[in-house]
Design a protein around this motif. Structure first.
Motif, PDB file in Angstrom:
ATOM      1  N   ARG A  54       0.818  -1.217   0.000  1.00 45.74           N
ATOM      2  CA  ARG A  54       0.000   0.000   0.000  1.00 45.74           C
ATOM      3  C   ARG A  54       0.850   1.265   0.000  1.00 45.74           C
ATOM      4  O   ARG A  54       0.316   2.370  -0.103  1.00 45.74           O
ATOM      5  N   GLY A  55       2.155   1.100   0.145  1.00 47.97           N
ATOM      6  CA  GLY A  55       3.042   2.252   0.189  1.00 47.97           C
ATOM      7  C   GLY A  55       3.930   2.328  -1.032  1.00 47.97           C
ATOM      8  O   GLY A  55       3.602   1.803  -2.102  1.00 47.97           O
ATOM      9  N   VAL A  56       5.061   2.981  -0.874  1.00 48.56           N
ATOM     10  CA  VAL A  56       6.030   3.116  -1.951  1.00 48.56           C
ATOM     11  C   VAL A  56       7.424   2.839  -1.398  1.00 48.56           C
ATOM     12  O   VAL A  56       7.661   2.876  -0.194  1.00 48.56           O
ATOM     13  N   ARG A  57       8.346   2.562  -2.286  1.00 49.96           N
ATOM     14  CA  ARG A  57       9.751   2.422  -1.944  1.00 49.96           C
ATOM     15  C   ARG A  57      10.575   3.149  -2.995  1.00 49.96           C
ATOM     16  O   ARG A  57      10.112   3.402  -4.120  1.00 49.96           O
ATOM     17  N   LEU A  58      11.783   3.506  -2.630  1.00 51.95           N
ATOM     18  CA  LEU A  58      12.684   4.144  -3.583  1.00 51.95           C
ATOM     19  C   LEU A  58      13.280   3.090  -4.523  1.00 51.95           C
ATOM     20  O   LEU A  58      13.669   2.004  -4.087  1.00 51.95           O
ATOM     21  N   THR A  59      13.340   3.406  -5.791  1.00 51.62           N
ATOM     22  CA  THR A  59      14.045   2.555  -6.745  1.00 51.62           C
ATOM     23  C   THR A  59      15.552   2.745  -6.558  1.00 51.62           C
ATOM     24  O   THR A  59      16.002   3.575  -5.755  1.00 51.62           O
ATOM     25  N   ASP A  60      16.339   2.006  -7.320  1.00 55.05           N
ATOM     26  CA  ASP A  60      17.792   2.180  -7.252  1.00 55.05           C
ATOM     27  C   ASP A  60      18.164   3.609  -7.606  1.00 55.05           C
ATOM     28  O   ASP A  60      19.017   4.225  -6.947  1.00 55.05           O
ATOM     29  N   ALA A  61      17.516   4.145  -8.644  1.00 57.77           N
ATOM     30  CA  ALA A  61      17.777   5.533  -9.031  1.00 57.77           C
ATOM     31  C   ALA A  61      17.331   6.493  -7.935  1.00 57.77           C
ATOM     32  O   ALA A  61      17.998   7.510  -7.671  1.00 57.77           O
ATOM     33  N   GLY A  62      16.214   6.174  -7.292  1.00 62.48           N
ATOM     34  CA  GLY A  62      15.724   7.015  -6.203  1.00 62.48           C
ATOM     35  C   GLY A  62      16.682   7.052  -5.029  1.00 62.48           C
ATOM     36  O   GLY A  62      16.948   8.107  -4.449  1.00 62.48           O
ATOM     37  N   ARG A  63      17.220   5.861  -4.666  1.00 64.13           N
ATOM     38  CA  ARG A  63      18.183   5.818  -3.559  1.00 64.13           C
ATOM     39  C   ARG A  63      19.461   6.578  -3.898  1.00 64.13           C
ATOM     40  O   ARG A  63      20.022   7.288  -3.056  1.00 64.13           O
ATOM     41  N   LEU A  64      19.908   6.425  -5.138  1.00 58.67           N
ATOM     42  CA  LEU A  64      21.119   7.136  -5.567  1.00 58.67           C
ATOM     43  C   LEU A  64      20.928   8.644  -5.484  1.00 58.67           C
ATOM     44  O   LEU A  64      21.777   9.371  -4.934  1.00 58.67           O
ATOM     45  N   LEU A  65      19.818   9.130  -6.012  1.00 55.62           N
ATOM     46  CA  LEU A  65      19.567  10.563  -5.988  1.00 55.62           C
ATOM     47  C   LEU A  65      19.328  11.053  -4.559  1.00 55.62           C
ATOM     48  O   LEU A  65      19.727  12.170  -4.207  1.00 55.62           O
ATOM     49  N   ALA A  66      18.699  10.213  -3.726  1.00 55.73           N
ATOM     50  CA  ALA A  66      18.460  10.604  -2.326  1.00 55.73           C
ATOM     51  C   ALA A  66      19.775  10.798  -1.579  1.00 55.73           C
ATOM     52  O   ALA A  66      19.902  11.696  -0.746  1.00 55.73           O
ATOM     53  N   GLU A  67      20.779   9.962  -1.866  1.00 58.28           N
ATOM     54  CA  GLU A  67      22.095  10.126  -1.232  1.00 58.28           C
ATOM     55  C   GLU A  67      22.716  11.465  -1.624  1.00 58.28           C
ATOM     56  O   GLU A  67      23.286  12.171  -0.792  1.00 58.28           O
ATOM     57  N   HIS A  68      22.599  11.807  -2.918  1.00 58.02           N
ATOM     58  CA  HIS A  68      23.095  13.110  -3.364  1.00 58.02           C
ATOM     59  C   HIS A  68      22.288  14.244  -2.732  1.00 58.02           C
ATOM     60  O   HIS A  68      22.851  15.275  -2.344  1.00 58.02           O
ATOM     61  N   ALA A  69      20.969  14.054  -2.637  1.00 58.02           N
ATOM     62  CA  ALA A  69      20.113  15.096  -2.063  1.00 58.02           C
ATOM     63  C   ALA A  69      20.500  15.393  -0.633  1.00 58.02           C
ATOM     64  O   ALA A  69      20.539  16.557  -0.210  1.00 58.02           O
ATOM     65  N   ALA A  70      20.809  14.351   0.155  1.00 54.73           N
ATOM     66  CA  ALA A  70      21.197  14.562   1.554  1.00 54.73           C
ATOM     67  C   ALA A  70      22.463  15.404   1.638  1.00 54.73           C
ATOM     68  O   ALA A  70      22.560  16.316   2.473  1.00 54.73           O
ATOM     69  N   ARG A  71      23.429  15.110   0.764  1.00 53.39           N
ATOM     70  CA  ARG A  71      24.674  15.892   0.777  1.00 53.39           C
ATOM     71  C   ARG A  71      24.433  17.321   0.314  1.00 53.39           C
ATOM     72  O   ARG A  71      24.986  18.273   0.878  1.00 53.39           O
ATOM     73  N   ILE A  72      23.612  17.482  -0.721  1.00 50.15           N
ATOM     74  CA  ILE A  72      23.314  18.823  -1.235  1.00 50.15           C
ATOM     75  C   ILE A  72      22.619  19.668  -0.177  1.00 50.15           C
ATOM     76  O   ILE A  72      22.982  20.819   0.071  1.00 50.15           O
ATOM     77  N   LEU A  73      21.620  19.080   0.492  1.00 46.01           N
ATOM     78  CA  LEU A  73      20.870  19.827   1.507  1.00 46.01           C
ATOM     79  C   LEU A  73      21.748  20.165   2.704  1.00 46.01           C
ATOM     80  O   LEU A  73      21.592  21.223   3.312  1.00 46.01           O
ATOM     81  N   SER A  74      22.677  19.264   3.039  1.00 48.78           N
ATOM     82  CA  SER A  74      23.609  19.555   4.118  1.00 48.78           C
ATOM     83  C   SER A  74      24.495  20.744   3.757  1.00 48.78           C
ATOM     84  O   SER A  74      24.758  21.616   4.595  1.00 48.78           O
ATOM     85  N   GLN A  75      24.937  20.790   2.503  1.00 47.35           N
ATOM     86  CA  GLN A  75      25.762  21.916   2.058  1.00 47.35           C
ATOM     87  C   GLN A  75      24.962  23.216   2.034  1.00 47.35           C
ATOM     88  O   GLN A  75      25.476  24.282   2.385  1.00 47.35           O
ATOM     89  N   VAL A  76      23.692  23.123   1.657  1.00 51.31           N
ATOM     90  CA  VAL A  76      22.839  24.312   1.661  1.00 51.31           C
ATOM     91  C   VAL A  76      22.662  24.821   3.094  1.00 51.31           C
ATOM     92  O   VAL A  76      22.743  26.024   3.359  1.00 51.31           O
TER      93      VAL A  76
END
Length: 300
Positions: A54-76
């Motif tokens: 009933r929910g969702v999960r991140l795909t491989d591409a989603g997990r990859l981009l999420a790792e980059h997003a965490a670093r980007i947001l930390s830098q921001v």
């Protein structure tokens, strides 16, 4: 060009593990989360989410981009912290939590003084148990959390957090006025081996501390009642239903029919505030820590 707000939504999904959790953390609707993710998928040209029951999960591409997003947001966040530090101004929004007795004992004085001195600062506060407050800071949902540990049981902190002491809070045993030990100058925990304890909720850090401490003295605790709030615990003590640990912070006014007696072990809990290291230079963080310490000092 990747959109920062959509990356923030993806990061929240990765951290919370669900659309509803991300929506709650970001203070937006679940449909807004879904819309942001649909737009982000179109931007990157790849599927980032997949159905999972009933929910969702991140795909491989989603997990990859999420790792980059965490670093980007930390830098921001670091850039925003540096800009605030350069301006030297206490501005923006500050989100802070505290466990209930600290919220009652510290927040009224500390937060009112903080906004009076820095009117351009918007403060948002909530009550959260220490573990939840720490998790909120790690996720970025909170800027600060007032938390605690005990003299013999430290609270583990994740990497990437900074902490500052606020106060050491002495704790006594609260008992009914007619208790056999009520007229003593001090007591030992071993003397309560046959008493029923009024304690915190199952799994809460303070409850686990009490069980650990009593068992370390060879006492198997008899737990009669559980209550999250100190005043509820003291009300049960006043009714003659057991004894409880009563830290000084936030316990006043004491109900009639309750006596507190110091422990020979001089039990204390350490109250401190935590924040993310990448926000360490924010003037608003420093101002809030100072306000909390000043409020604590006035408690005597």
């Amino acid at each position: 060009m990747l959109n920062l707000e959509r990356l923030r939504t993806l990061d929240a999904l990765a951290r919370h593990g669900s659309v509803s959790g991300a929506a709650e953390g970001l203070h937006i609707t679940t449909s807004a989360v879904s819309q942001q993710m649909s737009k982000l998928e179109r931007e990157v040209g790849q599927q980032l989410l997949a159905k999972n029951g009933r929910g969702v999960r991140l795909t491989d591409a989603g997990r990859l981009l999420a790792e980059h997003a965490a670093r980007i947001l930390s830098q921001v966040a670091l850039a925003q912290s540096d800009l605030e530090a350069q301006r030297g101004q206490v501005v923006g929004e500050l989100r802070i939590s505290a466990f209930p007795t600290a919220a009652r004992g510290l927040f009224p004085a500390a937060l009112s003084a903080l906004v009076a001195e820095h009117p351009a600062l918007r403060v948002r506060s909530c009550e959260l148990e220490p573990e939840l407050g720490i998790a909120g800071v790690v996720r970025g949902d909170l800027d600060l959390a007032v938390v605690l540990d005990w003299y013999n049981k430290p609270m583990p902190l994740p990497d990437g957090l900074v902490k500052a002491s606020v106060l050491d809070d002495p704790a006594d045993v609260a008992m009914p006025v007619g208790h056999r030990l009520a007229d003593r100058d001090e007591v030992d925990l071993a003397e309560f081996a046959g008493d029923e304890w009024i304690t915190w909720g199952q799994g809460e850090f303070c409850h686990e501390w009490l069980m650990f401490t009593l068992r370390s003295k060879g006492i198997e605790p008899i737990v009669g009642h559980r209550a999250a709030e100190t005043h509820t615990q003291l009300g049960l003590v006043a009714a003659g239903l057991g004894v409880c640990i009563a830290p000084l912070l936030g316990r006043h006014p004491m109900p009639d029919g309750v006596v507190t007696v110091p422990l020979k072990q001089r039990v204390r809990r350490h109250v401190y505030v935590v924040w993310r290291a990448d926000a360490d230079r924010r003037p608003s963080i420093r101002a809030a820590v100072e306000a909390l310490r000043e409020a604590a000092a006035k408690l005597g």
